[in-house]
Scaffold this active site. Structure first.
Site, PDB file in Angstrom:
ATOM      1  N   HIS A  99      39.066  74.592   8.443  1.00 11.52           N
ATOM      2  CA  HIS A  99      39.922  75.729   8.780  1.00 11.52           C
ATOM      3  C   HIS A  99      41.372  75.353   8.597  1.00 11.52           C
ATOM      4  O   HIS A  99      41.788  74.224   8.873  1.00 11.52           O
ATOM      5  CB  HIS A  99      39.655  76.234  10.198  1.00 11.52           C
ATOM      6  CG  HIS A  99      39.655  75.160  11.241  1.00 11.52           C
ATOM      7  ND1 HIS A  99      38.591  74.316  11.428  1.00 11.52           N
ATOM      8  CD2 HIS A  99      40.586  74.798  12.148  1.00 11.52           C
ATOM      9  CE1 HIS A  99      38.864  73.470  12.415  1.00 11.52           C
ATOM     10  NE2 HIS A  99      40.083  73.730  12.856  1.00 11.52           N
ATOM     11  N   LEU A 100      42.141  76.331   8.158  1.00 12.95           N
ATOM     12  CA  LEU A 100      43.583  76.197   7.975  1.00 12.95           C
ATOM     13  C   LEU A 100      44.244  77.003   9.080  1.00 12.95           C
ATOM     14  O   LEU A 100      44.000  78.209   9.209  1.00 12.95           O
ATOM     15  CB  LEU A 100      43.943  76.761   6.593  1.00 12.95           C
ATOM     16  CG  LEU A 100      45.404  76.799   6.169  1.00 12.95           C
ATOM     17  CD1 LEU A 100      45.998  75.399   6.086  1.00 12.95           C
ATOM     18  CD2 LEU A 100      45.512  77.498   4.804  1.00 12.95           C
ATOM     19  N   HIS A 101      45.061  76.327   9.914  1.00 13.04           N
ATOM     20  CA  HIS A 101      45.789  77.040  10.956  1.00 13.04           C
ATOM     21  C   HIS A 101      47.066  77.627  10.348  1.00 13.04           C
ATOM     22  O   HIS A 101      47.803  76.926   9.640  1.00 13.04           O
ATOM     23  CB  HIS A 101      46.251  76.084  12.066  1.00 13.04           C
ATOM     24  CG  HIS A 101      45.175  75.421  12.862  1.00 13.04           C
ATOM     25  ND1 HIS A 101      44.846  75.810  14.132  1.00 13.04           N
ATOM     26  CD2 HIS A 101      44.365  74.366  12.583  1.00 13.04           C
ATOM     27  CE1 HIS A 101      43.886  75.023  14.615  1.00 13.04           C
ATOM     28  NE2 HIS A 101      43.584  74.139  13.696  1.00 13.04           N
TER      29      HIS A 101
HETATM   30  P1  AMP Z   1      40.914  72.211  15.437  1.00 12.79           P
HETATM   31  O1  AMP Z   1      41.337  71.546  16.717  1.00 12.79           O
HETATM   32  O2  AMP Z   1      41.865  71.968  14.298  1.00 12.79           O
HETATM   33  O3  AMP Z   1      39.481  71.879  15.076  1.00 12.79           O
HETATM   34  O4  AMP Z   1      41.009  73.757  15.693  1.00 12.79           O
HETATM   35  C1  AMP Z   1      39.952  74.525  16.182  1.00 12.79           C
HETATM   36  C2  AMP Z   1      40.536  75.832  16.622  1.00 12.79           C
HETATM   37  O5  AMP Z   1      39.493  76.760  16.727  1.00 12.79           O
HETATM   38  C3  AMP Z   1      41.233  75.759  17.972  1.00 12.79           C
HETATM   39  O6  AMP Z   1      42.577  76.193  17.822  1.00 12.79           O
HETATM   40  C4  AMP Z   1      40.415  76.705  18.834  1.00 12.79           C
HETATM   41  O7  AMP Z   1      41.206  77.421  19.755  1.00 12.79           O
HETATM   42  C5  AMP Z   1      39.783  77.607  17.800  1.00 12.79           C
HETATM   43  N1  AMP Z   1      38.533  78.217  18.178  1.00 12.79           N
HETATM   44  C6  AMP Z   1      37.427  77.599  18.672  1.00 12.79           C
HETATM   45  N2  AMP Z   1      36.437  78.484  18.865  1.00 12.79           N
HETATM   46  C7  AMP Z   1      36.923  79.695  18.465  1.00 12.79           C
HETATM   47  C8  AMP Z   1      36.374  81.013  18.417  1.00 12.79           C
HETATM   48  N3  AMP Z   1      35.123  81.275  18.810  1.00 12.79           N
HETATM   49  N4  AMP Z   1      37.155  82.006  17.935  1.00 12.79           N
HETATM   50  C9  AMP Z   1      38.415  81.763  17.540  1.00 12.79           C
HETATM   51  N5  AMP Z   1      38.986  80.541  17.567  1.00 12.79           N
HETATM   52  C10 AMP Z   1      38.254  79.514  18.019  1.00 12.79           C
END
Ligand code: AMP
Length: 113
Positions: A99-101
Protein backbone atom coordinates in the site's frame (compact mmCIF):
# COMPACT_ATOMS: atom_id res chain seq x y z
CA UNK A 1 -7.98 -16.63 -2.55
CA UNK A 2 -5.91 -14.75 0.03
CA UNK A 3 -7.55 -13.90 3.36
CA UNK A 4 -6.17 -10.39 3.78
CA UNK A 5 -8.01 -7.30 5.02
CA UNK A 6 -7.01 -5.20 2.00
CA UNK A 7 -7.99 -8.01 -0.40
CA UNK A 8 -11.37 -8.08 1.31
CA UNK A 9 -11.70 -4.29 0.93
CA UNK A 10 -10.81 -4.59 -2.78
CA UNK A 11 -13.53 -7.22 -3.19
CA UNK A 12 -15.92 -4.99 -1.17
CA UNK A 13 -16.36 -7.72 1.42
CA UNK A 14 -14.99 -5.53 4.26
CA UNK A 15 -16.11 -1.96 4.95
CA UNK A 16 -13.98 0.93 3.74
CA UNK A 17 -14.47 4.40 2.31
CA UNK A 18 -13.33 3.62 -1.23
CA UNK A 19 -12.65 6.74 -3.26
CA UNK A 20 -11.20 5.20 -6.41
CA UNK A 21 -11.18 1.76 -8.02
CA UNK A 22 -10.28 0.40 -11.42
CA UNK A 23 -9.16 -2.98 -12.73
CA UNK A 24 -5.68 -2.63 -11.20
CA UNK A 25 -5.81 -0.48 -8.05
CA UNK A 26 -8.13 0.60 -5.25
CA UNK A 27 -7.85 3.67 -3.01
CA UNK A 28 -9.63 4.16 0.30
CA UNK A 29 -9.42 6.33 3.40
CA UNK A 30 -7.17 5.01 6.17
CA UNK A 31 -9.16 3.77 9.18
CA UNK A 32 -6.77 5.56 11.59
CA UNK A 33 -5.81 8.75 9.75
CA UNK A 34 -2.51 10.39 10.66
CA UNK A 35 -3.36 13.58 8.75
CA UNK A 36 -6.54 15.32 7.54
CA UNK A 37 -6.02 13.47 4.26
CA UNK A 38 -4.76 9.90 4.68
CA UNK A 39 -5.55 7.60 1.80
CA UNK A 40 -4.14 4.18 0.95
CA UNK A 41 -3.60 3.15 -2.67
CA UNK A 42 -3.32 -0.62 -3.07
CA UNK A 43 -2.95 -3.05 -5.98
CA UNK A 44 -6.06 -5.20 -6.40
CA UNK A 45 -3.78 -8.24 -6.70
CA UNK A 46 -2.27 -9.44 -3.43
CA UNK A 47 1.40 -8.44 -3.19
CA UNK A 48 2.96 -8.68 0.29
CA UNK A 49 5.00 -5.48 0.04
CA UNK A 50 7.37 -3.44 -2.09
CA UNK A 51 10.16 -5.94 -1.32
CA UNK A 52 8.14 -8.67 -3.03
CA UNK A 53 7.59 -6.78 -6.28
CA UNK A 54 9.26 -7.84 -9.52
CA UNK A 55 10.54 -5.82 -12.47
CA UNK A 56 7.34 -6.75 -14.37
CA UNK A 57 5.34 -4.89 -11.71
CA UNK A 58 6.79 -1.53 -12.83
CA UNK A 59 3.60 -0.48 -14.73
CA UNK A 60 1.45 -1.33 -11.72
CA UNK A 61 3.74 0.62 -9.37
CA UNK A 62 3.65 3.55 -11.77
CA UNK A 63 -0.14 3.35 -11.86
CA UNK A 64 -0.25 3.59 -8.05
CA UNK A 65 1.80 6.80 -8.20
CA UNK A 66 -0.36 8.28 -10.96
CA UNK A 67 -3.54 7.54 -8.97
CA UNK A 68 -1.96 9.07 -5.84
CA UNK A 69 -1.08 12.22 -7.76
CA UNK A 70 -4.62 12.51 -9.11
CA UNK A 71 -6.16 11.95 -5.65
CA UNK A 72 -3.88 14.61 -4.16
CA UNK A 73 -5.38 17.02 -6.71
CA UNK A 74 -8.95 15.83 -6.10
CA UNK A 75 -8.52 16.12 -2.32
CA UNK A 76 -6.88 19.54 -2.67
CA UNK A 77 -3.59 18.88 -0.89
CA UNK A 78 -1.28 19.90 -3.72
CA UNK A 79 0.34 22.53 -1.50
CA UNK A 80 2.10 19.69 0.29
CA UNK A 81 1.64 15.97 0.56
CA UNK A 82 3.73 12.88 1.17
CA UNK A 83 3.70 9.43 -0.41
CA UNK A 84 5.02 6.66 1.86
CA UNK A 85 5.60 2.93 1.48
CA UNK A 86 6.61 1.10 4.64
CA UNK A 87 8.59 -2.07 4.05
CA UNK A 88 9.33 -4.65 6.70
CA UNK A 89 8.87 -4.78 10.48
CA UNK A 90 11.40 -2.05 11.37
CA UNK A 91 9.51 0.42 9.17
CA UNK A 92 6.26 -0.21 11.01
CA UNK A 93 4.59 -2.11 8.16
CA UNK A 94 1.55 -3.66 9.79
CA UNK A 95 -0.56 -4.80 6.83
CA UNK A 96 1.18 -7.20 4.48
CA UNK A 97 -0.57 -6.17 1.29
CA UNK A 98 1.38 -3.50 -0.59
CA UNK A 99 0.00 0.00 0.00
CA UNK A 100 1.02 3.55 -0.77
CA UNK A 101 0.08 6.11 1.89
CA UNK A 102 -1.02 9.56 0.67
CA UNK A 103 -0.77 12.02 3.58
CA UNK A 104 -1.62 15.70 3.44
CA UNK A 105 -3.61 18.58 4.83
CA UNK A 106 -1.15 19.54 7.57
CA UNK A 107 2.55 20.45 7.79
CA UNK A 108 4.62 17.26 7.50
CA UNK A 109 7.87 17.24 9.45
CA UNK A 110 11.15 15.87 8.10
CA UNK A 111 12.74 13.49 8.86
CA UNK A 112 9.77 11.28 9.65
CA UNK A 113 9.93 9.27 12.88
P1 AMP B 1 1.43 0.24 7.45
O1 AMP B 1 1.77 0.51 8.89
O2 AMP B 1 2.31 0.99 6.49
O3 AMP B 1 1.37 -1.24 7.16
O4 AMP B 1 0.00 0.85 7.22
C1 AMP B 1 -1.18 0.13 7.41
C2 AMP B 1 -2.29 1.13 7.44
O5 AMP B 1 -3.49 0.46 7.21
C3 AMP B 1 -2.41 1.86 8.77
O6 AMP B 1 -2.31 3.26 8.55
C4 AMP B 1 -3.79 1.45 9.26
O7 AMP B 1 -4.45 2.49 9.95
C5 AMP B 1 -4.49 1.07 7.98
N1 AMP B 1 -5.56 0.12 8.10
C6 AMP B 1 -5.52 -1.09 8.71
N2 AMP B 1 -6.69 -1.73 8.58
C7 AMP B 1 -7.49 -0.91 7.85
C8 AMP B 1 -8.83 -1.00 7.37
N3 AMP B 1 -9.60 -2.07 7.61
N4 AMP B 1 -9.32 0.02 6.64
C9 AMP B 1 -8.57 1.11 6.39
N5 AMP B 1 -7.30 1.25 6.81
C10 AMP B 1 -6.76 0.26 7.53
Amino acid sequence: MVDCIFCRIVRREAPARIIYQDEEVTAFHDAHPQAPVHVLIVPNRHIVGIAQTRPEDAPLLGKMLVVARQLAEDLKVTDGYRLVVNSGPLSGQSVFHLHLHLLGGRPLRWPPG
